[in-house]
Motif scaffolding. Structure first.
Motif, short mmCIF file in Angstrom:
data_model
loop_
_atom_site.label_atom_id
_atom_site.label_comp_id
_atom_site.label_asym_id
_atom_site.label_seq_id
_atom_site.Cartn_x
_atom_site.Cartn_y
_atom_site.Cartn_z
N ILE A 226 0.81 -1.04 -0.08
CA ILE A 226 0.02 0.12 0.05
C ILE A 226 0.71 1.15 0.03
CG2 ILE A 226 -1.69 1.25 1.32
CD1 ILE A 226 -2.86 -1.22 0.06
N LYS A 228 3.25 4.21 0.53
CA LYS A 228 3.65 5.03 1.45
C LYS A 228 3.33 6.42 1.63
CE LYS A 228 7.59 1.76 2.19
NZ LYS A 228 8.89 1.55 2.52
N ARG A 235 -3.21 4.13 5.81
CA ARG A 235 -2.97 2.92 5.33
C ARG A 235 -3.50 1.56 6.01
NH1 ARG A 235 2.42 4.70 5.67
NH2 ARG A 235 2.78 3.70 7.30
#
Length: 326
Positions: A226, A228, A235
């Motif tokens: 996912i 950053k 997230r």
């Protein structure tokens, strides 16, 4: 956390409790640093974990280990106390490599046989822990560790800094349902309920084991990577959405159908419901047998010859009065 290890470099310090010598650093987590050590009276290898005394996590972990001291698959604590005077210290049995390390050594893929034998033990460890009225709350490959020597085939559950009682040990009263909580543990393996802010109980730990199994079989999980660019909370939210929206057939692609049954069962348990650990273990044992494999602890890393003896020959720099920190 690296300041703990750094602060000991080039120092000479009296033996911890007049017997335990700290040597090489083995690793560190969010709350402590673990060293390879030596029990100078028994001439046995030990693990020594240090934590700055800013909280009570290590003391809490020590109390949990005391409750588990007679069980298979949990390291035995030899000593707990304070030194220097800002550090809590716990000394326990030295173990081998964790499953995260072994997974990487095996090319980021475990065989179905290895995964099923590990699953049987992971479920057993959680059953015992839950019977002691405790939930771990951070189930991940790094917190499952193989033994050494005579226990090299035994899987251990470690690191109870985030553990919590979910039931009163005297009245058996289960904790009340709570939501609106921040995610505790590791998002990659957290249950959907935990992502939604619901208090973690037994069902959530078993769901996490399911994600660990899928990770070992597939080599990765769909929610890894996912971006950053998102903050931590974003997230976590995104990972939870992927878990919730993904069909189990897609999540468990390339995995036996028993994984679909397992994840579905865990997700459908009620907040206070006791899982049927025996039936879950039996399902995976039957699968192992139906695939023509024996439950003989012939793990992936055993076949590759890496073994678990990597800590068995550390040099000893013992002096009865002082320890030279490396």
């Amino acid at each position: 956390m690296g300041t703990i290890a750094t602060s000991f470099k080039a120092k000479k310090v009296h033996l911890i409790n007049e017997r335990y010598q700290i040597q090489e650093k083995l690793g560190e987590g969010s709350f402590g640093v673990v060293f390879n050590g030596l029990d100078t009276k028994k001439n046995e290898r030990v693990a020594i974990k240090l934590e700055v005394r800013t909280g009570s996590l290590l003391a809490k972990e020590w109390h949990t280990y005391k409750l588990l001291r007679n069980a298979v698959g949990f390291p035995k604590v030899r000593w707990f106390g304070q030194i220097m005077p800002f550090y809590d210290v716990i000394v326990m049995d030295l173990l081998g490599k964790n499953l995260g390390e072994l997974f990487r050594e095996c090319g980021n893929r475990f065989s179905i046989k290895t995964v099923l034998i590990l699953a049987d033990q992971m479920i057993s460890r959680l059953e015992y822990l839950h019977n002691m009225n405790i939930v771990h709350r951070d189930i991940k490959p790094e917190n499952f560790v193989m033994g050494l020597g005579n226990t090299r085939n035994t899987l251990y559950l470690v690191d109870f800094g985030l553990s919590k009682r979910f039931r009163d040990s005297y009245t058996n009263q289960h904790i009340s349902f709570r939501d609106g909580k921040n995610l505790t543990g590791t998002a990659r393996y957290a249950s959907i309920n935990t992502h939604q802010g619901i208090e973690a109980t037994r069902r959530d730990e078993l769901e996490s084991v399911g994600y660990v199994m899928i990770y070992f079989l597939r080599g990765s999980l769909p929610w890894q990577g996912i971006t950053k660019k998102l903050c931590k909370k974003q997230r976590h939210t995104k990972i939870g959405e992927i878990k919730r929206d993904m069909k189990l057939d897609d999540l468990c692609r390339q995995c036996p159908k028993e994984l679909i049954r397992y994840i579905s069962y865990c997700r459908n348990l009620e907040f206070t419901e006791k899982p049927d650990y025996t039936s879950l273990r039996q399902m995976f044992r039957d699968l192992l047998k139906n695939l023509g494999h024996e439950y003989n602890y012939d793990y992936e890393w055993s076949e590759k010859g890496s073994g678990n003896s990597y800590l068995s020959t550390f040099p000893c720099n013992y002096n009865k009065d002082v320890v030279t920190w490396l």
